[in-house]
Design an enzyme around this catalytic site. Structure first.
Site, PDB file in Angstrom:
ATOM      1  N   LYS A 219      76.059  28.799  89.561  1.00  0.00           N
ATOM      2  CA  LYS A 219      76.581  28.548  88.202  1.00  0.00           C
ATOM      3  C   LYS A 219      76.640  29.809  87.353  1.00  0.00           C
ATOM      4  O   LYS A 219      75.883  30.755  87.537  1.00  0.00           O
ATOM      5  CB  LYS A 219      75.806  27.408  87.548  1.00  0.00           C
ATOM      6  CG  LYS A 219      76.276  26.076  88.142  1.00  0.00           C
ATOM      7  CD  LYS A 219      75.779  24.848  87.465  1.00  0.00           C
ATOM      8  CE  LYS A 219      76.389  23.624  88.178  1.00  0.00           C
ATOM      9  NZ  LYS A 219      75.732  22.373  87.834  1.00  0.00           N
ATOM     10  N   ARG A 254      70.852  20.299  94.619  1.00  0.00           N
ATOM     11  CA  ARG A 254      72.285  20.167  94.944  1.00  0.00           C
ATOM     12  C   ARG A 254      72.857  21.573  95.089  1.00  0.00           C
ATOM     13  O   ARG A 254      72.954  22.306  94.108  1.00  0.00           O
ATOM     14  CB  ARG A 254      72.995  19.398  93.836  1.00  0.00           C
ATOM     15  CG  ARG A 254      74.471  19.158  94.097  1.00  0.00           C
ATOM     16  CD  ARG A 254      75.120  18.432  92.929  1.00  0.00           C
ATOM     17  NE  ARG A 254      76.511  18.145  93.195  1.00  0.00           N
ATOM     18  CZ  ARG A 254      77.499  19.016  93.024  1.00  0.00           C
ATOM     19  NH1 ARG A 254      77.248  20.224  92.555  1.00  0.00           N
ATOM     20  NH2 ARG A 254      78.738  18.679  93.289  1.00  0.00           N
TER      21      ARG A 254
HETATM   22  N1  HH2 Z   1      77.213  20.105  89.131  1.00  0.00           N
HETATM   23  C1  HH2 Z   1      78.519  20.024  89.486  1.00  0.00           C
HETATM   24  C2  HH2 Z   1      79.050  18.819  89.978  1.00  0.00           C
HETATM   25  N2  HH2 Z   1      78.261  17.732  90.124  1.00  0.00           N
HETATM   26  N3  HH2 Z   1      76.156  16.694  89.932  1.00  0.00           N
HETATM   27  C3  HH2 Z   1      74.872  16.760  89.557  1.00  0.00           C
HETATM   28  N4  HH2 Z   1      74.093  15.667  89.686  1.00  0.00           N
HETATM   29  N5  HH2 Z   1      74.311  17.895  89.055  1.00  0.00           N
HETATM   30  C4  HH2 Z   1      75.031  19.030  88.892  1.00  0.00           C
HETATM   31  O1  HH2 Z   1      74.479  20.045  88.402  1.00  0.00           O
HETATM   32  C5  HH2 Z   1      76.412  19.009  89.260  1.00  0.00           C
HETATM   33  C6  HH2 Z   1      76.949  17.797  89.782  1.00  0.00           C
HETATM   34  C7  HH2 Z   1      79.387  21.225  89.355  1.00  0.00           C
HETATM   35  O2  HH2 Z   1      79.376  21.978  90.536  1.00  0.00           O
HETATM   36  P1  HH2 Z   1      80.510  21.930  91.657  1.00  0.00           P
HETATM   37  O3  HH2 Z   1      80.588  20.582  92.283  1.00  0.00           O
HETATM   38  O4  HH2 Z   1      80.307  23.033  92.599  1.00  0.00           O
HETATM   39  O5  HH2 Z   1      81.843  22.270  90.881  1.00  0.00           O
HETATM   40  P2  HH2 Z   1      83.053  21.406  90.383  1.00  0.00           P
HETATM   41  O6  HH2 Z   1      82.553  20.436  89.377  1.00  0.00           O
HETATM   42  O7  HH2 Z   1      83.983  22.432  89.809  1.00  0.00           O
HETATM   43  O8  HH2 Z   1      83.651  20.685  91.549  1.00  0.00           O
END
Ligand code: HH2
Length: 285
Positions: A219, A254
């Site tokens: 992040k 995660r």
């Molecule tokens: N962060 C993201 C997405 N889902 N779910 C939980 N429970 N906690 C988190 O911190 C979280 C999440 C964002 O990360 P990422 O999936 O890599 O990116 P994007 O939302 O751009 O797909």
């Protein structure tokens, strides 16, 4: 549920984004064959949970319809379920009860709802009826607007109050306590100082009576600390938070990079166990 066993090391939830626009892996796994290959790779590296999503929630991302999300994730969930036996737990990362329901029908067993049941009024009833666990995450605002001007008087107290309120709402809707996981929502409507305050406050959040999940992987707030603009170069930074989180009592991480984070969690876990009686809790309090 495995995350409730405090005598086990924390679990690794591997991120599989079937999206064109996710902030660090957007477009890489849109093709089901590539997504399946990545899922197999992450399982080999020791992932306990696969978190599959068809909508990016990065700052500025636009929402996707249930139809689009289902079209993206369902073929992979179905293929994984046909291919794998009981392991791993498949999680659906969505704010839509319609998507969650289709994913559960296809073999998912956990709902990861970054809106904590606020975006889909039917989400809690679905989790209760199917008796599946649900992750309730804190977010200020919505993905489209959340990084414009996040503001808190006391971020830790406000996130704590929000999580307890959502957990109470989930329980009132019939979800049992053992099926609730909480998540402070790192990067969701938070400036760097808010993210750091939440990381410093993890021992308190881990003591709220529900397993804590942490999502710091790659992040941006860590990029600004490390003078790094490429999120895929933040593995060391992510592992540092995994080790800190383990010491604080976080039960699930995660992450995009399974192997290195699993190592960080296992070593931090082993150190935290020294001198503890078997069966005693490691919730950081
Ligand atoms: N962060 C993201 C997405 N889902 N779910 C939980 N429970 N906690 C988190 O911190 C979280 C999440 C964002 O990360 P990422 O999936 O890599 O990116 P994007 O939302 O751009 O797909």
């Amino acid at each position: 549920m495995p995350w409730n066993d405090k005598n086990q090391a924390p679990l690794i939830m591997a991120v599989l984004n079937m999206t064109p626009d996710s902030f660090s892996d957007g477009g890489r796994f849109l093709d089901p064959a590539q997504a399946l290959a990545q899922a197999r790779r992450m399982l080999e590296e020791g992932a306990d949970i696969l978190d599959i999503g068809g909508e990016s929630t990065r700052p500025g991302a636009s929402p996707q319809s249930a139809r689009v999300q289902i079209g993206r994730v369902l073929p992979v969930i179905e293929a994984l379920r046909a291919e794998l036996s009981s392991r791993p737990v498949i999680s659906i990362d969505t704010r839509s009860a319609e998507v969650a329901e289709a994913a559960l029908d296809a073999g998912a067993e956990l709902i990861n709802d970054v809106s904590a049941g606020r975006d889909s009024p039917e989400m809690f009833a679905l989790a209760a009826e199917r008796q599946v666990p649900i992750v309730l995450m804190h977010m200020q605002g919505s993905p489209e607007t959340m990084q414009r001007q996040p503001h808190y008087d006391d971020v830790l107290a406000e996130v704590e109050a929000f999580l307890l309120e959502r957990a109470a709402a989930a329980r009132a809707a019939g979800i049992c306590a053992e099926h609730i996981l909480l998540d402070p929502g790192i990067g969701f409507g938070k400036r760097r100082e808010h993210n750091l305050a939440l990381l410093a406050g993890l021992p308190r959040l881990a003591g709220l009576g529900y397993p804590l999940l942490l999502g710091t992987s790659r992040k941006r707030f860590m990029g600004s600390l490390c003078e790094e603009t490429d999120p895929t170069e933040l593995l060391g930074a992510t592992c540092a938070t995994t080790a800190l989180g383990t010491a604080a009592g976080v039960r699930v991480f995660r992450v995009h990079d399974v192997k290195a984070n699993r190592q960080a969690a296992r070593v931090a876990w082993a150190v935290g166990r020294v001198g503890r009686k078997p069966g005693s809790e490691n919730n950081g309090t």
